[in-house]
Design a protein around this motif. Structure first.
Motif, PDB file in Angstrom:
ATOM      1  N   HIS A 161       0.889  -1.075   0.159  1.00 45.55           N
ATOM      2  CA  HIS A 161       0.062   0.168  -0.233  1.00 45.55           C
ATOM      3  C   HIS A 161       0.925   1.147   0.180  1.00 45.55           C
ATOM      4  CE1 HIS A 161      -3.490  -2.514   0.056  1.00 45.55           C
ATOM      5  NE2 HIS A 161      -2.725  -3.133   1.146  1.00 45.55           N
ATOM      6  N   CYS A 171      -7.228   1.457  -4.944  1.00 51.57           N
ATOM      7  CA  CYS A 171      -6.962   0.577  -4.248  1.00 51.57           C
ATOM      8  C   CYS A 171      -8.134  -0.030  -3.333  1.00 51.57           C
ATOM      9  CB  CYS A 171      -5.620   0.641  -3.414  1.00 51.57           C
ATOM     10  SG  CYS A 171      -5.130  -0.894  -2.531  1.00 51.57           S
ATOM     11  N   CYS A 173      -7.874  -0.616  -0.308  1.00 50.13           N
ATOM     12  CA  CYS A 173      -7.692   0.253   0.992  1.00 50.13           C
ATOM     13  C   CYS A 173      -8.270   1.701   0.897  1.00 50.13           C
ATOM     14  CB  CYS A 173      -6.270   0.008   1.455  1.00 50.13           C
ATOM     15  SG  CYS A 173      -5.264   1.147   0.137  1.00 50.13           S
TER      16      CYS A 173
HETATM   17 ZN   LIG Z   1      -3.875   0.149  -1.016  1.00 51.24          ZN
END
Ligand SMILES: [Zn+2]
Length: 313
Positions: A161, A171, A173
Motif C-alpha cells: 500500500h 486500491c 484500501c
Molecule cells: Zn492500497
C-alpha cells in the motif's frame, strides 16, 4: 527442543512442531470452519497439538502463530481480517495461551513468511531482506539484522500500500496508485478487463485471471503484453523504492504470481535497480521464495526461535 508453529488462514489452520534448525517434526491441518467461530477452532487445535506432540515424541516449549492482518500484535487481538469475520476482536494470544498452557507470540502471516524465508529459505546468509508476496493482494515483511521490522505499533510493513502512481487506480484500501492496485494478480486481471470494456481487442474475454494474462503474454497478445508491462514497471518502481529505503541484501518474491517465472523476474531484475539509488542498487539480488507449503508454519515457529541459532550469519 521444539516449538509449535500455527498458521491460521481463512480456509485451513496448519500446525507443526519445528526444531531450532527449521525441521518440521510433525505437521497436520484442520479446516478453519469460520462459521463456527474462533473458540471452537481453538478447542480442535488443542487436540491436534496433543496428537502432534505424541507423534513427534516431544513437547512444545513455546508457540508462534501467524494470522491474517490487521492484527494487534502487542496484545494478540485479531482486528478485522476480511476472511475471518467471526474472529474480529478475538483475544487470540490470551485464549490460545490458556488452552495450550504455553507462551504464545502472534504476528501477521506475511511477516511470518518473511521471517521463514530469512531464517530457513531464500534469505539465508543475508541480514536484511525485503519479502513481497504477490497473489490476490501484495503482502510484505522486512527483516533487519535477522529480526522482523514491526514498527511503533506493530503494523509494519504494508509495502503493498505504498504509492507508485500518484493518480493511479483506486486500491481496496481506499488509497490511489498503491503497488497492490497495479501489480497484484487481482489488479492485473482487472486492468485487462477494463481495457476490454473500453473496446480494446485481445485473444482474452472477460472474466480473466492473472494466470490467463500471463499465458496470453507468452502467446504474443498485444493487450496482455501492455497490461503486464505496466504491472512490471509498477512492481519494479516499488522494489526500487524498497531497495533505497531498506538497503536489503536480497529481495525475495513469493506468491502465486511468481509462477510467471522469467517473465516476471527478468523484468524486475532489469528495471528495479534503475529505480533505486545506484549505490544501494549495486549487488542486490531479486530471487524467488524457496519455501513451499510449510512457509506459514515455519514462520510462526520462527517467532519463538532465537535468531542466532537458525541463521547462517
Ligand atoms: Zn492500497
Amino acid at each position: 527442543m521444539a516449538v509449535l508453529g500455527i498458521d491460521i488462514g481463512g480456509t485451513k489452520i496448519a500446525a507443526g512442531l519445528v526444531t531450532a534448525q527449521g525441521e518440521v517434526l510433525a505437521r497436520e491441518q484442520i479446516p478453519t470452519a469460520v462459521e463456527l467461530g474462533p473458540q471452537a477452532a481453538l478447542e480442535r487445535l488443542g487436540g491436534l497439538v496433543a496428537e502432534l506432540e505424541a507423534r513427534a515424541g516431544t513437547k512444545a516449549t513455546a508457540c508462534g502463530v501467524g494470522a491474517p492482518g490487521p492484527l494487534e500484535t502487542r496484545t494478540g487481538v485479531v482486528l478485522e481480517p476480511p476472511n475471518l469475520k467471526t474472529w474480529w476482536g478475538f483475544a487470540l494470544r490470551e485464549r490460545l495461551a490458556a488452552r495450550l498452557g504455553l507462551a504464545v507470540t502472534v504476528e501477521n502471516d506475511a511477516n511470518c513468511a518473511a521471517l521463514a524465508e530469512a531464517r530457513f529459505g531464500a534469505g539465508r546468509g543475508v541480514g536484511t531482506l525485503v519479502y513481497l508476496t504477490l497473489s490476490t493482494g501484495v503482502g510484505s515483511g522486512v527483516v533487519v539484522d535477522g529480526a522482523l521490522l514491526t514498527g511503533e505499533r506493530g503494523f509494519a510493513t504494508e509495502l503493498g500500500h505504498t504509492t507508485v502512481d500518484l493518480n493511479g487506480r483506486l486500491c481496496g484500501c481506499g488509497l490511489r496508485g498503491c503497488l497492490e492496485a497495479l501489480c497484484s494478480g487481482t489488479a492485473i486481471a482487472a486492468q485487462l478487463e477494463e481495457a476490454l470494456a473500453n473496446g480494446e481487442r485481445s485473444s482474452l474475454a472477460a472474466p480473466v485471471t492473472a494466470a490467463q494474462v500471463v499465458d496470453a503474454v507468452r502467446a504474443g497478445d498485444a493487450l496482455a503484453g501492455r497490461v503486464w508491462a505496466g504491472a512490471m514497471a509498477a512492481l519494479s518502481a516499488g522494489i526500487g523504492n524498497f531497495i533505497t529505503a531498506f538497503n536489503p541484501g536480497r529481495v525475495v518474491l513469493g506468491g502465486g504470481l511468481t509462477a510467471a517465472g522469467a517473465l516476471l523476474f527478468d523484468a524486475v531484475r532489469t528495471q528495479a535497480p534503475s529505480r533505486a539509488l545506484p549505490v544501494l542498487a549495486r549487488g542486490v539480488e531479486i530471487v524467488p521464495a524457496a519455501l513451499g507449503a510449510d512457509v506459514g508454519v515455519l514462520g510462526a515457529a520462527a517467532l519463538c526461535l532465537p535468531a542466532r541459532q537458525s541463521t547462517t550469519r
